[in-house]
Design a protein around this motif. Structure first.
Motif, PDB file in Angstrom:
ATOM      1  N   SER A 168       0.819  -1.217   0.000  1.00 27.33           N
ATOM      2  CA  SER A 168       0.000   0.000   0.000  1.00 27.33           C
ATOM      3  C   SER A 168       0.850   1.263   0.000  1.00 27.33           C
ATOM      4  O   SER A 168       0.323   2.365  -0.185  1.00 27.33           O
ATOM      5  N   GLY A 169       2.153   1.125   0.231  1.00 25.38           N
ATOM      6  CA  GLY A 169       3.019   2.300   0.314  1.00 25.38           C
ATOM      7  C   GLY A 169       3.077   2.915   1.693  1.00 25.38           C
ATOM      8  O   GLY A 169       3.527   4.051   1.861  1.00 25.38           O
ATOM      9  N   LYS A 170       2.640   2.177   2.721  1.00 25.38           N
ATOM     10  CA  LYS A 170       2.558   2.753   4.064  1.00 25.38           C
ATOM     11  C   LYS A 170       3.936   3.058   4.656  1.00 25.38           C
ATOM     12  O   LYS A 170       4.110   4.103   5.288  1.00 25.38           O
ATOM     13  N   THR A 171       4.911   2.177   4.466  1.00 26.53           N
ATOM     14  CA  THR A 171       6.233   2.444   5.017  1.00 26.53           C
ATOM     15  C   THR A 171       6.895   3.610   4.288  1.00 26.53           C
ATOM     16  O   THR A 171       7.540   4.455   4.909  1.00 26.53           O
ATOM     17  N   THR A 172       6.717   3.667   2.985  1.00 28.35           N
ATOM     18  CA  THR A 172       7.212   4.816   2.215  1.00 28.35           C
ATOM     19  C   THR A 172       6.616   6.110   2.762  1.00 28.35           C
ATOM     20  O   THR A 172       7.323   7.100   2.989  1.00 28.35           O
ATOM     21  N   PHE A 173       5.310   6.085   3.013  1.00 26.57           N
ATOM     22  CA  PHE A 173       4.633   7.268   3.536  1.00 26.57           C
ATOM     23  C   PHE A 173       5.119   7.595   4.945  1.00 26.57           C
ATOM     24  O   PHE A 173       5.393   8.759   5.267  1.00 26.57           O
ATOM     25  N   ALA A 174       5.239   6.580   5.807  1.00 29.50           N
ATOM     26  CA  ALA A 174       5.668   6.804   7.192  1.00 29.50           C
ATOM     27  C   ALA A 174       7.056   7.439   7.241  1.00 29.50           C
ATOM     28  O   ALA A 174       7.287   8.401   7.981  1.00 29.50           O
ATOM     29  N   VAL A 175       7.982   6.910   6.457  1.00 26.60           N
ATOM     30  CA  VAL A 175       9.352   7.432   6.440  1.00 26.60           C
ATOM     31  C   VAL A 175       9.372   8.873   5.956  1.00 26.60           C
ATOM     32  O   VAL A 175       9.997   9.750   6.567  1.00 26.60           O
ATOM     33  N   ASN A 176       8.677   9.143   4.864  1.00 34.17           N
ATOM     34  CA  ASN A 176       8.731  10.480   4.281  1.00 34.17           C
ATOM     35  C   ASN A 176       7.921  11.499   5.074  1.00 34.17           C
ATOM     36  O   ASN A 176       8.278  12.676   5.120  1.00 34.17           O
TER      37      ASN A 176
END
Length: 244
Positions: A13-21
């Motif tokens: 879902s892109g959640k880790t990408t979103f969390a990091v950024n």
């Protein structure tokens, strides 16, 4: 201002990408930010941020060491003086994740929330992950990421009882990732009937940049700038004002 922010979503879902950024964006607003990964077996944040976590630091040291200053177990992020992250150590032995209890996680998150201005918890797909479930329960705000697909819709249906039992719906803000051509976003909106607060652009280079340890927020091509602009808007709402 939200103190504890959880990021959630189904597989891919892109959640880790979103969390990091999001953590990167918040750290640029003169806030001390702690970022916690709920992955108990693999150090995902090391890949995204391009740094290793030594044995004496990391998630298990924070959980099992009797140290009143849990912030010391976080790793400093070299590119931002205000961002610190907590992940499993890059190398560890034993099945330490089998020993993690809800009580230990609750104490960890509460202690970390005192050490940092803002705490971002990157949740897990699985609802039985103790760090993820406690993070969702304690969170003031939950950003739930959606990459349009039938699998994403099925995950949303599958976690419905969990959301209801923990009273998460009133804390959730749903974010849609722009489709890459494999699934129509209008069809997904119709299937889920969810209110999406914003949409993030599809980034073809995301995997390449993440494998290089470069957060999208700091990369300045056109699509990454669009992604960063959405994050800036979200960070402004969390912090209740303009960038400092």
């Amino acid at each position: 201002m939200s103190k504890i922010i959880a990021v959630w979503g189904g597989k891919h879902s892109g959640k880790t990408t979103f969390a990091v950024n999001l953590a990167c964006a918040l750290s640029k607003r003169n806030k001390l930010v702690g970022l916690i990964s709920s992955n108990l077996t693999y150090g995902e944040l090391q890949t995204f941020l391009g740094q290793e976590v030594p044995q004496e630091k990391g998630l298990f040291a924070a959980l099992y060491t009797e140290n009143p200053n849990v912030g010391e177990k976080f790793t400093d992020y070299a590119e931002s003086k205000n961002l610190f992250f907590l992940s499993v150590p890059t190398r560890y032995s034993g099945l330490l994740d089998d020993n993690v209890t809800l009580e230990e996680v609750e104490q960890l998150i509460n202690s970390a929330s005192l050490a940092f201005d803002l705490l971002v918890v990157d949740g897990a797909v699985e609802v039985n992950n103790p760090l993820s479930s406690v993070g969702l329960w304690l969170a003031d705000t939950i950003f739930t990421l959606h990459r349009p697909s039938i699998a994403a819709q099925m995950w949303q249906i599958g976690v419905a009882d969990f959301v209801r039992e923990l009273h998460l719906a009133e804390k959730q803000s749903h974010i849609l990732l722009a489709p890459n051509g494999e699934f129509d976003d209008k069809a997904y909106r119709s299937l889920t009937e969810l209110p999406f607060v914003c949409e993030l652009p599809y980034l073809k280079r995301a995997g390449e940049l993440e494998n290089a340890g470069t957060p999208l927020y700091f990369f300045k091509d056109r699509l990454c700038r669009r992604y960063a602009k959405v994050l800036e808007q979200i960070a402004a709402k969390i912090c209740g004002g303009e960038k400092q």
